[in-house]
Design an enzyme around this catalytic site. Structure first.
Site, PDB file in Angstrom:
ATOM      1  N   ASN A  87       0.947  -1.000   0.060  1.00  0.00           N
ATOM      2  CA  ASN A  87       0.053  -0.041  -0.056  1.00  0.00           C
ATOM      3  C   ASN A  87       0.972   1.143   0.102  1.00  0.00           C
ATOM      4  O   ASN A  87       1.363   1.589   1.071  1.00  0.00           O
ATOM      5  CB  ASN A  87      -0.837  -0.037   1.253  1.00  0.00           C
ATOM      6  CG  ASN A  87      -1.624   1.132   1.287  1.00  0.00           C
ATOM      7  OD1 ASN A  87      -1.979   1.989   0.340  1.00  0.00           O
ATOM      8  ND2 ASN A  87      -2.223   1.445   2.514  1.00  0.00           N
ATOM      9  N   TRP A  88       0.886   2.098  -1.077  1.00  0.00           N
ATOM     10  CA  TRP A  88       1.987   3.126  -1.244  1.00  0.00           C
ATOM     11  C   TRP A  88       1.165   4.414  -0.594  1.00  0.00           C
ATOM     12  O   TRP A  88       1.861   5.251  -0.510  1.00  0.00           O
ATOM     13  CB  TRP A  88       2.039   3.284  -2.870  1.00  0.00           C
ATOM     14  CG  TRP A  88       2.955   2.422  -3.681  1.00  0.00           C
ATOM     15  CD1 TRP A  88       3.396   1.227  -2.826  1.00  0.00           C
ATOM     16  CD2 TRP A  88       3.395   2.421  -4.740  1.00  0.00           C
ATOM     17  NE1 TRP A  88       4.262   0.529  -3.862  1.00  0.00           N
ATOM     18  CE2 TRP A  88       4.403   1.431  -5.068  1.00  0.00           C
ATOM     19  CE3 TRP A  88       3.213   3.473  -5.813  1.00  0.00           C
ATOM     20  CZ2 TRP A  88       4.689   1.161  -6.244  1.00  0.00           C
ATOM     21  CZ3 TRP A  88       3.661   3.118  -6.935  1.00  0.00           C
ATOM     22  CH2 TRP A  88       4.754   1.996  -7.240  1.00  0.00           C
ATOM     23  N   LYS A  89       0.014   4.425  -0.035  1.00  0.00           N
ATOM     24  CA  LYS A  89      -0.580   5.255   0.300  1.00  0.00           C
ATOM     25  C   LYS A  89      -0.547   6.608  -0.596  1.00  0.00           C
ATOM     26  O   LYS A  89      -0.674   6.283  -1.801  1.00  0.00           O
ATOM     27  CB  LYS A  89       0.085   5.835   1.724  1.00  0.00           C
ATOM     28  CG  LYS A  89      -0.110   4.450   2.565  1.00  0.00           C
ATOM     29  CD  LYS A  89       0.482   5.110   4.059  1.00  0.00           C
ATOM     30  CE  LYS A  89       0.947   3.679   4.812  1.00  0.00           C
ATOM     31  NZ  LYS A  89       0.153   3.542   6.108  1.00  0.00           N
ATOM     32  N   HIS A 114      -9.640   1.084   4.766  1.00  0.00           N
ATOM     33  CA  HIS A 114      -8.329   1.369   5.449  1.00  0.00           C
ATOM     34  C   HIS A 114      -8.575   2.181   6.467  1.00  0.00           C
ATOM     35  O   HIS A 114      -9.270   3.140   6.511  1.00  0.00           O
ATOM     36  CB  HIS A 114      -7.266   1.861   4.480  1.00  0.00           C
ATOM     37  CG  HIS A 114      -5.934   1.817   5.074  1.00  0.00           C
ATOM     38  ND1 HIS A 114      -5.428   2.660   5.920  1.00  0.00           N
ATOM     39  CD2 HIS A 114      -4.865   0.903   4.782  1.00  0.00           C
ATOM     40  CE1 HIS A 114      -4.158   2.486   6.111  1.00  0.00           C
ATOM     41  NE2 HIS A 114      -3.904   1.255   5.397  1.00  0.00           N
ATOM     42  N   GLU A 173      -6.782   4.726   7.516  1.00  0.00           N
ATOM     43  CA  GLU A 173      -6.686   6.040   7.247  1.00  0.00           C
ATOM     44  C   GLU A 173      -7.826   6.568   6.722  1.00  0.00           C
ATOM     45  O   GLU A 173      -7.914   7.889   6.652  1.00  0.00           O
ATOM     46  CB  GLU A 173      -5.221   6.243   6.435  1.00  0.00           C
ATOM     47  CG  GLU A 173      -4.141   6.002   7.206  1.00  0.00           C
ATOM     48  CD  GLU A 173      -2.825   5.400   6.559  1.00  0.00           C
ATOM     49  OE1 GLU A 173      -2.815   5.378   5.327  1.00  0.00           O
ATOM     50  OE2 GLU A 173      -1.829   5.014   7.245  1.00  0.00           O
ATOM     51  N   GLU A 175      -5.487  -4.985  10.882  1.00  0.00           N
ATOM     52  CA  GLU A 175      -4.541  -3.874  10.759  1.00  0.00           C
ATOM     53  C   GLU A 175      -4.868  -3.210  12.060  1.00  0.00           C
ATOM     54  O   GLU A 175      -5.654  -2.339  11.941  1.00  0.00           O
ATOM     55  CB  GLU A 175      -4.838  -3.150   9.492  1.00  0.00           C
ATOM     56  CG  GLU A 175      -4.293  -3.602   8.278  1.00  0.00           C
ATOM     57  CD  GLU A 175      -3.517  -2.876   7.361  1.00  0.00           C
ATOM     58  OE1 GLU A 175      -2.455  -3.025   6.995  1.00  0.00           O
ATOM     59  OE2 GLU A 175      -4.148  -1.762   7.058  1.00  0.00           O
ATOM     60  N   GLY A 230       1.902   2.573  10.710  1.00  0.00           N
ATOM     61  CA  GLY A 230       2.865   3.816  10.554  1.00  0.00           C
ATOM     62  C   GLY A 230       3.533   4.278  11.743  1.00  0.00           C
ATOM     63  O   GLY A 230       4.018   5.415  11.961  1.00  0.00           O
ATOM     64  N   SER A 253       3.189  -1.787  10.487  1.00  0.00           N
ATOM     65  CA  SER A 253       4.491  -1.507  10.666  1.00  0.00           C
ATOM     66  C   SER A 253       5.284  -2.907  10.449  1.00  0.00           C
ATOM     67  O   SER A 253       6.383  -3.292  11.012  1.00  0.00           O
ATOM     68  CB  SER A 253       4.780  -1.214  12.284  1.00  0.00           C
ATOM     69  OG  SER A 253       4.434   0.200  12.379  1.00  0.00           O
ATOM     70  N   GLY A 279       2.967  -1.009   4.241  1.00  0.00           N
ATOM     71  CA  GLY A 279       2.947   0.396   3.788  1.00  0.00           C
ATOM     72  C   GLY A 279       4.119   0.808   3.772  1.00  0.00           C
ATOM     73  O   GLY A 279       4.696   0.571   2.744  1.00  0.00           O
ATOM     74  N   GLY A 280       4.513   1.742   4.787  1.00  0.00           N
ATOM     75  CA  GLY A 280       6.014   2.456   4.597  1.00  0.00           C
ATOM     76  C   GLY A 280       6.879   1.749   3.923  1.00  0.00           C
ATOM     77  O   GLY A 280       7.582   2.289   3.114  1.00  0.00           O
TER      78      GLY A 280
HETATM   79  C1  PEP Z   1      -0.827  -0.003   5.817  1.00  0.00           C
HETATM   80  O1  PEP Z   1      -0.630   1.300   5.252  1.00  0.00           O
HETATM   81  O2  PEP Z   1      -1.783  -0.611   5.716  1.00  0.00           O
HETATM   82  C2  PEP Z   1       0.106  -0.242   6.916  1.00  0.00           C
HETATM   83  C3  PEP Z   1       0.168  -1.301   7.463  1.00  0.00           C
HETATM   84  O3  PEP Z   1       1.158   0.718   6.634  1.00  0.00           O
HETATM   85  P1  PEP Z   1       2.618   0.649   7.675  1.00  0.00           P
HETATM   86  O4  PEP Z   1       3.167  -0.667   7.031  1.00  0.00           O
HETATM   87  O5  PEP Z   1       3.537   1.618   7.267  1.00  0.00           O
HETATM   88  O6  PEP Z   1       2.315   0.450   9.206  1.00  0.00           O
END
Ligand code: PEP
Length: 259
Positions: free
Chosen positions: A10-12, A96, A98, A167, A173, A213, A234-235
């Site tokens: 997930n590039w956000k 999600h 966010e 999640e 994040g 994370s 994500g990140g």
């Molecule tokens: C996500 O965006 O779904 C996510 C899990 O982000 P991160 O890996 O940065 O925590």
């Protein structure tokens, strides 16, 4: 054959240019192409979907969007429908945290999931408790309620195309990844709750993944879990070297037959 484990990137709202998006795709292709054990899907922002689609042609990496709208077309300024995405993408993420934090409701998540499945997309539905709920020991209760609400329009036949992502909001994040034992218990609960809605057989077919994370230091502790069919990243998916490492590590775990 049963569905493969999935590694979803997930590039956000990143990266900021088409060039960087292209570099990121090209940077993970060697690792992706070298294995066939793991299904890899990347989820760029809408604006990069077509460019990324071109780069992915003929590869084993699949494309997804980070959100969708449930109506197929009409006067909905700024929205992109599941039906439109289905012409370009294989996947979509819905619910999600966010987006939930920006006001998306359980009812909207359910409509998005229903529309996306009806359009033929593979769908990742995200669920997870926030910090306060976690501290209060309410993770199981909150997650079970989210699963029930989000799957209101899901049928047993959809299970092959459905991935439930656990999640925990407090892990996204933040660098505070969930304790694998907690993740395991909650993923098991998600499968059971889903099975109660669409039948336990279908519940066994859908995939349950962990996100929050995840990086190359901790990914093995999740993909080794018996209930875990992959990760949503994500990140760490924004660094080609790091994500390539995670692809290799995940493929190695599943190739070793540890799961
Ligand atoms: C996500 O965006 O779904 C996510 C899990 O982000 P991160 O890996 O940065 O925590």
């Amino acid at each position: 054959m049963a569905n493969k484990p999935v590694l979803a990137a997930n590039w956000k709202m990143n990266p900021i240019s088409a060039k960087e998006a292209g570099d990121l795709v090209n940077g993970i292709l060697d690792a992706a192409k070298a294995q066939d054990r793991v299904q890899i899907a990347i989820f760029p922002p809408y604006i990069w979907l077509l460019g990324v689609l071109e780069l992915l042609a003929g590869t084993n990496v699949e494309l997804g969007a980070q959100n969708c709208f449930w109506k197929s077309s009409g006067a909905y300024t700024g929205e992109v429908s599941a039906a439109m995405l289905a012409g370009i993408c294989k996947w979509v993420i819905v619910g999600h945290s966010e987006r939930r934090e920006m006001g998306e409701t359980d009812d909207q998540v359910a409509k998005k999931a229903g529309a996306a499945l009806a359009a033929g997309l593979h769908v990742i539905i995200c669920v997870g408790e926030n910090q306060e709920q976690h501290t209060a020991g309410k993770a199981a209760e909150v997650v079970a309620a989210q699963v029930k609400a989000a799957m209101a329009e899901v049928a047993a036949d959809d299970s092959e195309r459905l991935v439930m992502a656990y999640e925990p909001v407090w892990a996204i994040g933040t660098g505070k990844n969930a304790d694998p034992e907690h993740a395991y218990r909650t993923m098991r609960l998600i499968r059971k709750a889903a099975g109660n809605l669409i039948g336990q057989k279908a519940g066994q077919r859908l995939r349950v993944i962990y996100g929050g994370s995840v990086n190359s230091q901790n990914i093995e502790t999740y993909v080794e879990l018996p209930e875990c069919d992959g990760c949503l990243v994500g990140g760490a998916s924004l660094k080609a070297d790091e994500f390539s490492k995670m692809i290799n590590m995940t493929a190695a775990v599943y190739s070793a037959g540890a799961v």
